[in-house]
Structures are given as C-alpha cells and as structure tokens.
Write a protein that holds these residues in place. Structure first.
Motif, PDB file in Angstrom:
ATOM      1  N   ASN A 130      -7.525  -9.929  -0.401  1.00 57.27           N
ATOM      2  CA  ASN A 130      -6.275  -8.909  -0.363  1.00 57.27           C
ATOM      3  C   ASN A 130      -5.322  -9.412  -1.469  1.00 57.27           C
ATOM      4  OD1 ASN A 130      -6.708  -7.272   2.307  1.00 57.27           O
ATOM      5  ND2 ASN A 130      -7.280  -9.152   2.611  1.00 57.27           N
ATOM      6  N   ASP A 131      -4.662  -8.520  -1.749  1.00 61.56           N
ATOM      7  CA  ASP A 131      -3.305  -8.708  -2.665  1.00 61.56           C
ATOM      8  C   ASP A 131      -2.437  -9.084  -1.995  1.00 61.56           C
ATOM      9  OD1 ASP A 131      -1.598  -8.846  -4.772  1.00 61.56           O
ATOM     10  OD2 ASP A 131      -0.849  -6.839  -4.644  1.00 61.56           O
ATOM     11  N   ALA A 132      -2.378 -10.520  -1.575  1.00 59.94           N
ATOM     12  CA  ALA A 132      -1.506 -11.112  -0.364  1.00 59.94           C
ATOM     13  C   ALA A 132      -0.917 -12.386  -0.786  1.00 59.94           C
ATOM     14  CB  ALA A 132      -2.448 -11.319   0.990  1.00 59.94           C
ATOM     15  N   ASN A 251       4.184  -7.566  -0.063  1.00 63.43           N
ATOM     16  CA  ASN A 251       2.650  -8.055   0.382  1.00 63.43           C
ATOM     17  C   ASN A 251       2.582  -9.449   0.838  1.00 63.43           C
ATOM     18  OD1 ASN A 251       3.465  -9.079  -2.158  1.00 63.43           O
ATOM     19  ND2 ASN A 251       1.437  -9.406  -2.988  1.00 63.43           N
TER      20      ASN A 251
END
Length: 350
Positions: A130-132, A251
């Motif tokens: 994930n873009d996290a 995010n």
C-alpha cells in the motif's frame, strides 16, 4: 536514530555520553546495542544504518564495531527527526529505490521481542502492498502525560487502522479520558514505509526539508554525499517528522501493538522497568541502606554508600559532579533544571 542528548535522564545522560550509550539495565549492553540486537532479527546487518550526531561517531564505532563507515551517517547539526529521517531515506533510496524502511529510536525498551518481530513483519507486508505511512501505536497502560497519543480510526487490515488524530502530550485529565475510551494509543515513534513513499510525503508536506536533499540527489550513494551533507544539513529546518509529515498526510496508518514497550525517556520509566526490592525501591549499580523509604530510584556512580531515611517516591541520581534529588512526580521539570544549570554554569555540568 541515535543522536539525542536525553536531557530528561540528566545527570547520568550527558551531552558527551547520552543515555543511548549507557547500560541502564545492567545487561552488559547499552540501549543502542540492545536496539541493534533486536533489529538484527529482522534486517540484515549490512542494511542497518545508524543516524547520529558527528560528536558521537567514536561512541557508535566503539559499541558497534562491526558496522562499515558508510552505515554510520553523522549529522553535523541537530535538526530533529524530519531532516534525520529524510537523509536516511535519500541515502537508502540511492542504494535501493524499492527499499522498505523501519525507523527505530535507539533508546527504547521492548520486553516481548518475538511479538515485536511479528508486528514489524506484518507492518512491512502492509507498507509494501500500500501507499502508506505506518506508525506503531502502543496500547496504553496508564494515563501518561509524557507521550504523544494516536486516535485510531477504521480498521483496514488485522491490527492496522487508519489514523484519526494525533495529540501531543496531553494534561493528566485528558490522558485519563484517552485511556478510558480505548481509542487512543501511545505514539511509539517507530515507523515503517517504503523509501519512495516517505520521500514523496516529504516533498508534498515538508518541501523545505525535501528541497535540501533533492538539491543534492546526485550526491547520495557517492563520495560526495558527506560533503553535501556537511554544507547543507545545518541549513535544514529543525522539525519533527510528526509535525512535518505525519499530522498532515492522508495516507497515515497505525498498527496497534502490545509488545512491552517503553521509550525509557524518564527516570520513572526506568523505575517502572527495573526490579524492585521489598520496599519498592530500585537501585542502579549502587549500595543503599534505606529506612522508612519506599518507591525511590537510586542511581549512584562509584563506591559511594547511599543512606536515606523517610524518603518516598524520589529520584536520587549522583553522577560525580552532579547530584540530583527530585520527586518522581516532578521529573518533567528536569529539562528546565538542565537549562537552569546551563544558564548558571555554562556547559560545565551538561
């Protein structure tokens, strides 16, 4: 991250030898060495990077002699955690643009290390998919006013939730409310993310910080990196990663964990995590005779015998040229005491 002064542990922690280089727990390993040992179960030795102030270069090399020079990044000035983390991210991305990173302070105590490893590996799985930006949130055990808090939002995967809010060091009544709701976790200051994700976030939310490192992008991973940092790092804004990025980005996620964590940031934290005698007193490598005294922590260098009568819930710390006697309930004032000592005597006792 290993560059702090640890002023709340004064007078044991000094500018010349901060707390991360001290064996507070009597294990034969300093807090830095214990943190390094813990990480080696997750990260290959050759991928470990130490960020510290240049004045601690010899201490790091003395305590971790197996590391190469290019694994020890020496900050020419103290600029808080955002520039520190930014440098590490750009340095690592130059070696591997796809790298995933764990950011870990060097002065934490973690008692359930197998659970820590499981949590970190689950966190890596999440940030790689994930873009996290992920932080580890610690289940609170008391209404602590010395920690930041994270309010959890909707669950997204296992123990990982969206972050709803961050709150810096609340007053006692608010901390009690946080504890009662069950929605708030301590902000551990341990982060996981991909190198490209944190660099993108820095560019979006802290362009002044990112701009410094973008200007020297070609230098990272080359012999020019040291010169570039020496010339440009001191000009960075001094700001924490929480203020610079985490409280602004959309995010941001928190993994709710409970692996026996303490940041050992205060004498009370050391007291809580140390063995106690039948009178609930803690002695750190010293000889004590105590009468009618309970709930104290005694930390005294050398062969001095400490004799007390009628002392309750105090810190007694003797570091040779400085003797501190302070109620544990007032230990948040120790930073002010350090500042007052500096005003009165310069750097002599720091």
């Amino acid at each position: 991250m290993c560059g702090g002064i640890g002023s709340r542990f004064w007078p044991y922690s000094r500018a010349s030898r901060p707390k991360q280089f001290i064996d507070f727990l009597g294990t034969g390993r300093s807090l830095l060495q214990m943190s390094y040992d813990r990480i080696l179960d997750i990260v290959p030795r050759e991928n470990v990077v130490i960020l510290t102030n240049e004045q601690y270069a010899s201490l790091v090399r003395e305590q971790l002699p197996e590391l190469r020079d290019d694994q020890i990044l020496l900050e020419p000035a103290r600029r808080n955690t955002a520039p520190c983390i930014a440098w590490a991210a750009y340095h690592i991305a130059a070696r591997d643009p796809e790298a995933s990173i764990i950011v870990a302070p060097s002065d934490h105590l973690i008692t359930r290390e197998a659970m820590f490893r499981e949590s970190v590996l689950a966190g890596f799985d999440f940030v790689e998919a994930n873009d996290a930006l992920l932080t580890l949130g610690i289940k609170p055990t008391r209404p602590e006013t010395g920690y930041g808090y994270i309010q959890v939002g909707a669950p997204v995967s296992g123990d990982i939730h969206k972050v709803k809010t961050f709150t810096e060091k609340p007053h006692l009544e608010l901390a009690k409310v946080f504890l009662e709701t069950g929605e708030f976790f301590w902000n551990s200051g341990i982060f996981l993310w991909k190198a490209e994700t944190i660099i993108k976030a820095l560019r979006e939310h802290a362009p002044d910080v990112a701009g410094t490192f973008d200007a020297g992008a070609a230098a990272f991973g080359t012999p020019e990196e040291t010169r570039f940092i020496s010339e440009n790092f001191p000009g960075c804004m001094s700001i924490s990663i929480d203020f610079a990025v985490m409280e602004k980005a959309k995010n941001v996620y928190v993994e709710c964990v409970d692996f026996g964590w303490s940041d050992l940031g205060t004498w009370s934290a050391l007291y809580d995590n140390s063995p106690k005698n039948p009178d609930s007193n803690v002695t750190q490598n010293c000889s004590v005779i105590a009468y009618n005294s309970t709930g104290n922590i005694f930390a005294v260098n050398g062969e001095k015998l400490v004799v007390v009568d009628g002392l309750k819930d105090y810190i007694v710390a003797d570091a040779g040229d400085v003797l501190l006697i302070c109620p544990k309930a007032e230990e948040q004032r120790i930073k002010q005491m350090v500042n007052d000592a500096k005003l009165a005597y310069g750097d002599k006792y720091l």
